[in-house]
Design an enzyme around this catalytic site. Structure first.
Site, mmCIF file in Angstrom:
data_model
loop_
_atom_site.group_PDB
_atom_site.id
_atom_site.type_symbol
_atom_site.label_atom_id
_atom_site.label_comp_id
_atom_site.label_asym_id
_atom_site.label_seq_id
_atom_site.Cartn_x
_atom_site.Cartn_y
_atom_site.Cartn_z
ATOM 1 N N PRO A 83 0.827 -1.218 0.000
ATOM 2 C CA PRO A 83 0.000 0.000 0.000
ATOM 3 C C PRO A 83 0.852 1.256 0.000
ATOM 4 O O PRO A 83 1.842 1.323 0.737
ATOM 5 C CB PRO A 83 -0.799 -0.125 1.308
ATOM 6 C CG PRO A 83 0.024 -1.007 2.186
ATOM 7 C CD PRO A 83 0.708 -1.974 1.258
ATOM 8 N N PRO A 84 0.532 2.240 -0.834
ATOM 9 C CA PRO A 84 1.284 3.505 -0.803
ATOM 10 C C PRO A 84 1.183 4.134 0.578
ATOM 11 O O PRO A 84 0.140 4.081 1.230
ATOM 12 C CB PRO A 84 0.572 4.369 -1.847
ATOM 13 C CG PRO A 84 -0.205 3.418 -2.694
ATOM 14 C CD PRO A 84 -0.568 2.274 -1.801
ATOM 15 N N CYS A 85 2.264 4.721 1.037
ATOM 16 C CA CYS A 85 2.256 5.393 2.339
ATOM 17 C C CYS A 85 3.198 6.574 2.270
ATOM 18 O O CYS A 85 4.383 6.423 1.986
ATOM 19 C CB CYS A 85 2.691 4.452 3.453
ATOM 20 S SG CYS A 85 2.505 5.166 5.098
ATOM 21 N N GLN A 86 2.663 7.751 2.537
ATOM 22 C CA GLN A 86 3.440 8.985 2.436
ATOM 23 C C GLN A 86 3.677 9.527 3.830
ATOM 24 O O GLN A 86 2.764 9.619 4.640
ATOM 25 C CB GLN A 86 2.648 9.996 1.604
ATOM 26 C CG GLN A 86 3.460 11.158 1.090
ATOM 27 C CD GLN A 86 2.651 11.953 0.070
ATOM 28 O OE1 GLN A 86 1.862 11.403 -0.680
ATOM 29 N NE2 GLN A 86 2.841 13.245 0.056
ATOM 30 N N HIS A 134 6.209 8.640 9.496
ATOM 31 C CA HIS A 134 5.014 7.992 8.933
ATOM 32 C C HIS A 134 3.988 7.827 10.046
ATOM 33 O O HIS A 134 4.053 6.909 10.850
ATOM 34 C CB HIS A 134 5.384 6.656 8.297
ATOM 35 C CG HIS A 134 6.062 6.821 6.968
ATOM 36 N ND1 HIS A 134 5.392 6.749 5.776
ATOM 37 C CD2 HIS A 134 7.338 7.105 6.656
ATOM 38 C CE1 HIS A 134 6.233 6.965 4.771
ATOM 39 N NE2 HIS A 134 7.416 7.178 5.286
#
Length: 559
Positions: A83-86, A134
């Protein structure tokens, strides 16, 4: 069913992790979830029997379970995905949004694990996921769950923006309207706001961009006043109307235009960010100022803390401490570090702890190099036009192939996706000036004129690869203008895919830029294979042929 374990790939991209799991010989992919249209094309071209779903937030997991039953099994054995995580960064003033929608996708992965209840899972992500940057913002929706899992929250001072006028009025408005819908005070037309915001960031190129913007927004002038449902104060309304006059009048002084525009944009951004806080139900006391900054204190918690607590609550054990793997340790001709959480259902794993796989190639001097992966394509000049790729190109015959190249060539004499960006004269001159391992910063200043701020250019731009080393992390190398080690040309899509360890029988689809992007976004299949082998070990399966047997020379195997 074939006796294989069933798997679901979330955020599949082109399918690098899927390929790694399939290569074990023990896994059949039942379904994949991917929202990007070009990546969907590529995935289906290489995995035609997989049921493909789009937006993960709209997936009905009962349909995936129905697909399992259709194929003769009652359950999903494995779920994997990245999953993308910024990261949360209070320092980034250029972000359009305060809250990254990508961070919420991590929770969609957890939701899938909860609903599909697999025996094992793999979560792949950037190595920075383990850092405190994060974070999730704590909301009233999740406060009870977070407290119940014992996750520690912390308070963050978050700046919504810096104002030079209307500071007191704006602060009063925000605090008085804290529970009101802020959206009605925003510019209604998001296209118009986007164009104004873009113009505001282009003051250095004012004459060019101001002319373009004036032409693009001329149809908005007639209804300018109605572009807000409500005006939060009369003075702001005057400023908004003044902006229209300055934009309409082509004789307006540039300083006046940009001063007025900047005030409007900053105020709009602050109101929009306050709207995000309200819409997402974030827990907040009140807004206040430090110097000219509008500040709010928000409660946050670390994403990795959440994931660990959540997976434990769902009955999994997983690797707690060792989290990061380097693809070069597993046969990739690329230094690429990624974070992995490998989870196994309590009771299925006899070991006291779950660990990531041990490196296969430990000595950096024995890592595979760029030359090992792409030398056979050195004299095969790539196509520039996409339509030419319908006729595959012939590879060179290598007498003494290394194990990696044998794997990459996949037994094929021809190659697809050997396509590159066309090289224009300015770029070609730069190519010719650079030696292996050098980049943009090694160029003479006379070759940097097209860059507005050459000092800030990343070291990966105009990088000529070194044949004798692994590459750095492969991203979208078209944007970075990576150069072939010994030829004055761009690195092709296929060469980039080789560095990522996609074999030549894996074909990419979509536009040229979409293919470069898919390659850069992917998990190297050999790295995915190493993690898949490890998970299968915990699930009581042994690979038909180990990754170590496939990619190592005798002298690199650890005894």
């Amino acid at each position: 069913m074939s006796g294989k374990l069933t798997a679901v790939d979330l955020f599949s991209g082109a399918g690098g992790l899927s390929l790694g799991f399939i290569q074990t010989g023990h896994v059949e992919i039942i379904a994949a979830v991917e929202n990007n249209a070009s990546a969907q094309q590529t995935y289906l071209a290489n995995h035609p029997d997989v049921e493909l779903f789009g937006d993960i937030q709209n997936v009905d997991y009962n349909l995936i379970l129905d697909e399992c039953k259709r194929k003769g099994t009652e359950k999903v054995d494995i779920v994997f995905g990245g999953p993308p995580c910024q990261g949360f960064s209070n320092a980034n003033r250029q972000k359009a949004s305060l809250i990254s929608a990508n961070n919420q996708l991590v929770k969609e992965f957890v939701k899938a694990i909860k609903l599909l209840n697999p025996d094992g899972f793999v979560l792949e992500n950037v190595k920075e996921l383990k850092s405190s940057k994060h974070k999730f913002f704590l909301s009233s929706h999740d406060e009870q769950e977070i407290v119940g899992m014992g996750i520690v929250t912390s308070e963050e001072k978050v700046s919504l923006g810096e104002v030079t006028s209307f500071k007191t009025e704006l602060l009063d408005f925000l605090n008085e309207s804290l529970r009101a819908p802020f959206a009605k005070y925003e510019v209604l037309d998001k296209i118009l706001f986007s164009k104004l915001n873009h113009l505001n960031r282009k003051k250095k190129e004012a004459e060019l961009y101001l002319k373009k913007t004036r032409s693009a927004i001329k149809n908005f002038y007639e209804n300018w006043e109605k572009l807000h449902d409500y005006y939060w104060c009369p003075e702001y309304k005057e400023k908004w109307m003044q902006l229209k006059d300055l934009l309409q009048d082509e004789e307006s002084p540039l300083e006046e235009v940009f001063s007025c525009l900047n005030e409007v944009i900053i105020i709009q951004q602050i109101i929009m960010r306050a709207g995000e806080i309200e819409t997402n139900g974030l827990i907040v006391d009140q807004f206040y100022t430090i110097d000219n900054e509008i500040i709010v204190n928000l409660q946050t918690y670390i994403v990795l803390d959440y994931l660990k607590a959540k997976f434990k609550s769902l009955g999994y054990k997983f690797n707690e401490d060792q989290l990061v793997l380097n693809s070069a340790n597993f046969g990739a001709p690329q230094q690429r570090e990624r974070l992995f959480l490998v989870g196994v259902k309590n009771g299925l794993c006899e070991q006291n702890e779950v660990r990531l796989p041990e490196p296969i190639i430990r000595n950096p001097e024995q890592f595979y190099t760029v030359k090992d992966a792409i030398e056979d394509l050195e004299n095969v000049w790539p196509y520039v036009l996409m339509e030419d790729d319908q006729q595959p190109l012939t590879k060179a015959t290598m007498i003494n192939r290394n194990p990696l190249l044998t794997y990459l060539q996949a037994g094929l004499g021809n190659v697809h996706n050997h396509i590159m960006t066309d090289t224009r004269e300015t770029a070609l001159q730069r190519f010719q000036m650079l030696q292996q391992g050098q980049n943009f910063h090694h160029l003479d200043d006379s070759y940097k004129g097209t860059y507005s701020n050459p000092q800030r250019t990343q070291n990966t731009v105009y990088l000529r690869l070194n044949y004798n080393n692994p590459s750095g992390t492969v991203l979208n190398i078209r944007k970075s203008m990576w150069i072939h080690p010994v030829k004055d040309r761009a690195v092709s899509i296929r060469e980039a895919a080789r560095l990522q360890t996609f074999p030549d029988n894996f074909v990419f689809m979509g536009s040229k830029d979409a293919q470069y992007q898919q390659v850069g976004n992917a998990v190297p299949p050999l790295l995915g294979r190493a993690v898949a082998d490890q998970l299968l070990y915990y699930l009581g399966r042994s690979p038909i042929k180990s990754l170590k047997e496939i990619i190592t020379l005798p002298q690199t195997v650890d005894i």
